[in-house]
Design a protein around this motif. Structure first.
Motif, PDB file in Angstrom:
ATOM      1  N   ALA A   1      20.172   5.742   1.713  1.00 16.37           N
ATOM      2  CA  ALA A   1      20.494   4.375   2.105  1.00 16.37           C
ATOM      3  C   ALA A   1      21.678   4.352   3.060  1.00 16.37           C
ATOM      4  CB  ALA A   1      20.804   3.523   0.868  1.00 16.37           C
ATOM      5  N   ALA A   2      22.640   5.245   2.836  1.00 20.43           N
ATOM      6  CA  ALA A   2      23.809   5.315   3.715  1.00 20.43           C
ATOM      7  C   ALA A   2      23.461   5.990   5.039  1.00 20.43           C
ATOM      8  CB  ALA A   2      24.933   6.075   3.013  1.00 20.43           C
ATOM      9  N   VAL A   3      22.662   7.069   4.971  1.00 19.90           N
ATOM     10  CA  VAL A   3      22.355   7.842   6.178  1.00 19.90           C
ATOM     11  C   VAL A   3      21.465   7.065   7.140  1.00 19.90           C
ATOM     12  CG1 VAL A   3      21.154   9.889   7.033  1.00 19.90           C
ATOM     13  CG2 VAL A   3      22.673  10.076   5.049  1.00 19.90           C
TER      14      VAL A   3
ATOM     15  N   PHE B   1       0.831  -1.203   0.000  1.00 11.53           N
ATOM     16  CA  PHE B   1       0.000   0.000   0.000  1.00 11.53           C
ATOM     17  C   PHE B   1       0.868   1.257   0.000  1.00 11.53           C
ATOM     18  CE2 PHE B   1      -2.491   3.316   2.251  1.00 11.53           C
ATOM     19  CZ  PHE B   1      -3.539   3.427   1.348  1.00 11.53           C
ATOM     20  N   GLY B   2       1.965   1.221   0.739  1.00  6.85           N
ATOM     21  CA  GLY B   2       2.873   2.366   0.736  1.00  6.85           C
ATOM     22  C   GLY B   2       3.424   2.627  -0.655  1.00  6.85           C
ATOM     23  N   ASN B   3       3.799   1.576  -1.380  1.00  5.71           N
ATOM     24  CA  ASN B   3       4.277   1.758  -2.747  1.00  5.71           C
ATOM     25  C   ASN B   3       3.163   2.251  -3.664  1.00  5.71           C
ATOM     26  OD1 ASN B   3       7.067   1.281  -2.919  1.00  5.71           O
ATOM     27  ND2 ASN B   3       6.772  -0.921  -2.742  1.00  5.71           N
TER      28      ASN B   3
ATOM     29  N   LEU C   1      10.127   3.925   7.691  1.00  4.02           N
ATOM     30  CA  LEU C   1       9.109   3.886   6.645  1.00  4.02           C
ATOM     31  C   LEU C   1       7.873   4.697   7.027  1.00  4.02           C
ATOM     32  CD1 LEU C   1       9.374   0.121   5.580  1.00  4.02           C
ATOM     33  CD2 LEU C   1      10.410   2.117   4.490  1.00  4.02           C
ATOM     34  N   ALA C   2       7.482   4.638   8.305  1.00  5.92           N
ATOM     35  CA  ALA C   2       6.321   5.422   8.743  1.00  5.92           C
ATOM     36  C   ALA C   2       6.607   6.926   8.645  1.00  5.92           C
ATOM     37  CB  ALA C   2       5.940   5.042  10.169  1.00  5.92           C
ATOM     38  N   LEU C   3       7.781   7.349   9.088  1.00  7.58           N
ATOM     39  CA  LEU C   3       8.126   8.776   9.041  1.00  7.58           C
ATOM     40  C   LEU C   3       8.235   9.273   7.605  1.00  7.58           C
ATOM     41  CD1 LEU C   3      10.738   9.082  11.934  1.00  7.58           C
ATOM     42  CD2 LEU C   3       8.452  10.109  11.826  1.00  7.58           C
ATOM     43  N   SER C   4       8.732   8.426   6.703  1.00  5.97           N
ATOM     44  CA  SER C   4       8.842   8.861   5.309  1.00  5.97           C
ATOM     45  C   SER C   4       7.457   9.112   4.713  1.00  5.97           C
ATOM     46  CB  SER C   4       9.608   7.823   4.485  1.00  5.97           C
ATOM     47  OG  SER C   4       8.891   6.608   4.374  1.00  5.97           O
ATOM     48  N   MET C   5       6.452   8.328   5.125  1.00  5.45           N
ATOM     49  CA  MET C   5       5.109   8.552   4.616  1.00  5.45           C
ATOM     50  C   MET C   5       4.455   9.781   5.241  1.00  5.45           C
ATOM     51  SD  MET C   5       4.949   6.356   2.301  1.00  5.45           S
ATOM     52  CE  MET C   5       3.294   6.796   1.769  1.00  5.45           C
ATOM     53  N   VAL C   6       4.796  10.066   6.499  1.00  7.23           N
ATOM     54  CA  VAL C   6       4.317  11.308   7.117  1.00  7.23           C
ATOM     55  C   VAL C   6       4.868  12.514   6.352  1.00  7.23           C
ATOM     56  CG1 VAL C   6       4.453  12.762   9.179  1.00  7.23           C
ATOM     57  CG2 VAL C   6       3.966  10.318   9.412  1.00  7.23           C
ATOM     58  N   TRP C   7       6.155  12.456   6.026  1.00 10.94           N
ATOM     59  CA  TRP C   7       6.793  13.523   5.251  1.00 10.94           C
ATOM     60  C   TRP C   7       6.098  13.693   3.897  1.00 10.94           C
ATOM     61  CZ3 TRP C   7      10.792  17.024   5.964  1.00 10.94           C
ATOM     62  CH2 TRP C   7      11.333  17.599   4.826  1.00 10.94           C
ATOM     63  N   TYR C   8       5.846  12.576   3.233  1.00  8.95           N
ATOM     64  CA  TYR C   8       5.209  12.592   1.916  1.00  8.95           C
ATOM     65  C   TYR C   8       3.837  13.255   1.985  1.00  8.95           C
ATOM     66  CZ  TYR C   8       4.820  10.451  -2.797  1.00  8.95           C
ATOM     67  OH  TYR C   8       4.748  10.202  -4.151  1.00  8.95           O
ATOM     68  N   GLY C   9       3.071  12.888   3.019  1.00 10.83           N
ATOM     69  CA  GLY C   9       1.742  13.468   3.176  1.00 10.83           C
ATOM     70  C   GLY C   9       1.779  14.949   3.468  1.00 10.83           C
ATOM     71  N   ALA C  10       2.655  15.348   4.388  1.00 10.92           N
ATOM     72  CA  ALA C  10       2.725  16.754   4.785  1.00 10.92           C
ATOM     73  C   ALA C  10       3.141  17.645   3.621  1.00 10.92           C
ATOM     74  CB  ALA C  10       3.705  16.909   5.951  1.00 10.92           C
ATOM     75  N   LEU C  11       4.098  17.201   2.831  1.00  7.73           N
ATOM     76  CA  LEU C  11       4.575  18.030   1.714  1.00  7.73           C
ATOM     77  C   LEU C  11       3.575  18.079   0.561  1.00  7.73           C
ATOM     78  CD1 LEU C  11       7.339  19.584   1.514  1.00  7.73           C
ATOM     79  CD2 LEU C  11       7.137  17.978   3.412  1.00  7.73           C
TER      80      LEU C  11
ATOM     81  N   ILE D   1      13.421   7.163  -0.101  1.00  6.66           N
ATOM     82  CA  ILE D   1      13.623   6.315   1.077  1.00  6.66           C
ATOM     83  C   ILE D   1      12.711   5.092   1.038  1.00  6.66           C
ATOM     84  CG2 ILE D   1      13.342   6.182   3.586  1.00  6.66           C
ATOM     85  CD1 ILE D   1      14.144   9.118   3.727  1.00  6.66           C
ATOM     86  N   PHE D   2      11.412   5.315   0.853  1.00  2.71           N
ATOM     87  CA  PHE D   2      10.444   4.239   1.093  1.00  2.71           C
ATOM     88  C   PHE D   2      10.617   3.054   0.147  1.00  2.71           C
ATOM     89  CE2 PHE D   2       6.552   1.859   0.975  1.00  2.71           C
ATOM     90  CZ  PHE D   2       6.112   1.870   2.288  1.00  2.71           C
ATOM     91  N   THR D   3      10.599   3.307  -1.156  1.00  2.00           N
ATOM     92  CA  THR D   3      10.598   2.191  -2.107  1.00  2.00           C
ATOM     93  C   THR D   3      11.840   1.310  -1.997  1.00  2.00           C
ATOM     94  OG1 THR D   3       9.128   3.334  -3.654  1.00  2.00           O
ATOM     95  CG2 THR D   3      10.516   1.599  -4.555  1.00  2.00           C
ATOM     96  N   PRO D   4      13.057   1.874  -2.041  1.00  2.00           N
ATOM     97  CA  PRO D   4      14.226   0.977  -1.935  1.00  2.00           C
ATOM     98  C   PRO D   4      14.367   0.325  -0.572  1.00  2.00           C
ATOM     99  CG  PRO D   4      14.929   3.273  -1.990  1.00  2.00           C
ATOM    100  CD  PRO D   4      13.477   3.261  -2.319  1.00  2.00           C
ATOM    101  N   GLN D   5      14.040   1.056   0.506  1.00  2.00           N
ATOM    102  CA  GLN D   5      14.220   0.488   1.842  1.00  2.00           C
ATOM    103  C   GLN D   5      13.146  -0.543   2.171  1.00  2.00           C
ATOM    104  OE1 GLN D   5      16.996   0.851   3.480  1.00  2.00           O
ATOM    105  NE2 GLN D   5      17.632   2.155   1.782  1.00  2.00           N
TER     106      GLN D   5
END
Length: 385
Positions: A62-64, A13-15, A74-84, A110-114
């Motif tokens: 990926a390094a960071v 669903f995230g993808n 993964l949850a935080l990356s989706m929060v970022w995506y929604g907010a922006l 971040i989300f898809t590769p990780q």
């Protein structure tokens, strides 16, 4: 055949949400151009600039984030995506929208590769190839439902409404990932030596080049579907949504077939078949002179569009499982680099009055990709045991 673990569903669903957000600009390009009073070629810079950020961001992220717990990441990356995405709805000028769009694309980097990289820790080894392609079905569903619905919403209610809907879906995705993912999922961080091994692996780097070439070949035309169809066949917003849905439906079918047969025919042959199908559409593209003919011509492309990337991810994991987090990040980077190159090239060609020739440029990219893929397969076969 064993069922996929339930934890993979929120990743799928995230993808889906990520894919819908990435593809919302091509689907609403006409509306963005009209609303912000800019040319279609200028609006296309939203695609190339965002793709460039994802290209650079995927390996850097990926390094960071190597040591981060994937549930939180993964949850935080989706929060970022929604907010922006929600913030983007407030933009009234292209100068305001462009940087917001670029920053939004940190999340896909971040989300898809990780998500793909952590699948190996969530399923048994014998299910790895199928699990990775299963998670990437989210992108196919995005093309079936997300992109056409986004294009329809954008065409009827305005592009800001489409962006807002994606923002809300992103926040819902963040909640699902947070509730479903277990704590402690941390793929091993790649050392400097491992990164060096990744970059110096001829088979891996050739596979990454394959992805960049077929992505560029697609996006030189895919980025400008909306203005192309409007100019050529006078397509309406509703018809454009149906066209995207048609394309996405066959993209979903292609990914389902890939998920079912990849372990049987092998990832290298799967990639070759998928890219070859896309090249066939580019070759016969001029035949799409009506809405019906255009829909029929697009079928081979759709079948190979998303399945090719699923096969590439599985191919990379199979070549070097211990380097998967790095190679998959680089593959995502190559995909986005190709999108940036393709969108920028297509925009330049349109500005030169060459919209009729976009498919020939796309065909060249796809044929080059097939040639490099064959070299990569041979390189792996000749590698010392």
């Amino acid at each position: 055949m064993a069922r996929m673990p339930s934890v993979l569903w929120p990743l799928l669903f995230g993808n889906f949400v990520i894919g819908t957000g990435v593809m919302v600009v091509p689907g609403t390009l006409n509306e963005i151009s009209s609303s912000l009073d800019i040319s279609v070629a200028t609006a296309g810079q939203l695609i190339s600039a965002a793709a460039l950020l994802m290209c650079i961001g995927a390996p850097l992220c990926a390094a960071v984030v190597a040591g981060w717990d994937r549930r939180r990441l993964l949850a935080l990356s989706m929060v970022w995506y929604g907010a922006l995405h929600l913030a983007s709805t407030l933009s009234t000028t292209f100068a305001a929208l462009l940087p917001l769009r670029v920053l939004t694309m940190i999340a896909p980097a971040i989300f898809t590769p990780q998500a793909a990289a952590c699948v190996g820790l969530l399923v048994p080894p014998e299910q790895r190839g199928r699990a990775i392609t299963f998670v990437f079905l989210g992108w196919s569903v995005a093309s079936v439902l997300g992109m056409p619905i986004g294009a329809y919403i954008g065409g009827t209610l305005g592009w800001r409404s489409a962006f807002g809907a994606i923002g809300l879906l992103s926040l819902a995705s963040a909640v699902w990932v947070w509730r479903a993912m277990p704590d402690g999922v941390k793929p091993p961080a790649l050392s400097a030596a491992a990164w060096r091994e990744t970059f110096t692996s001829r088979p891996l780097m050739l596979c990454v080049l394959v992805t960049m070439l077929y992505s560029a070949g697609q996006f030189v035309l895919f980025s400008y579907f909306a203005p192309y169809y409007k100019m050529k066949i006078g397509i309406t917003p509703g018809q454009l949504g149906l066209m995207f849905m048609w394309f996405g439906a066959f993209g979903f079918i292609g990914n389902m077939l890939m998920s079912r047969y990849i372990d049987r025919i092998g990832a290298p042959m799967s990639v070759m078949l998928a890219v070859g199908a896309m090249a066939l559409t580019m070759l016969i593209w001029p035949l799409g002179t009506t809405l019906m003919l255009a829909a029929l011509v697009s079928i081979p492309w759709a079948l190979g569009c998303f399945s090719s990337n699923s096969a590439q991810q599985a191919r990379l994991v199979g070549i070097a499982p211990t380097l998967a987090s790095g190679s998959i990040a680089l593959n995502s980077s190559a995909m986005y680099a190709g999108q940036a190159i393709g969108a920028a090239s297509g925009g330049w060609m349109i500005s030169q009055g060459a919209m009729d020739h976009l498919h020939w440029a796309g065909l060249i990219g796809l044929l080059l990709s097939m040639a490099v893929s064959a070299i990569a397969t041979r390189s792996l076969a000749l590698r010392p045991a």
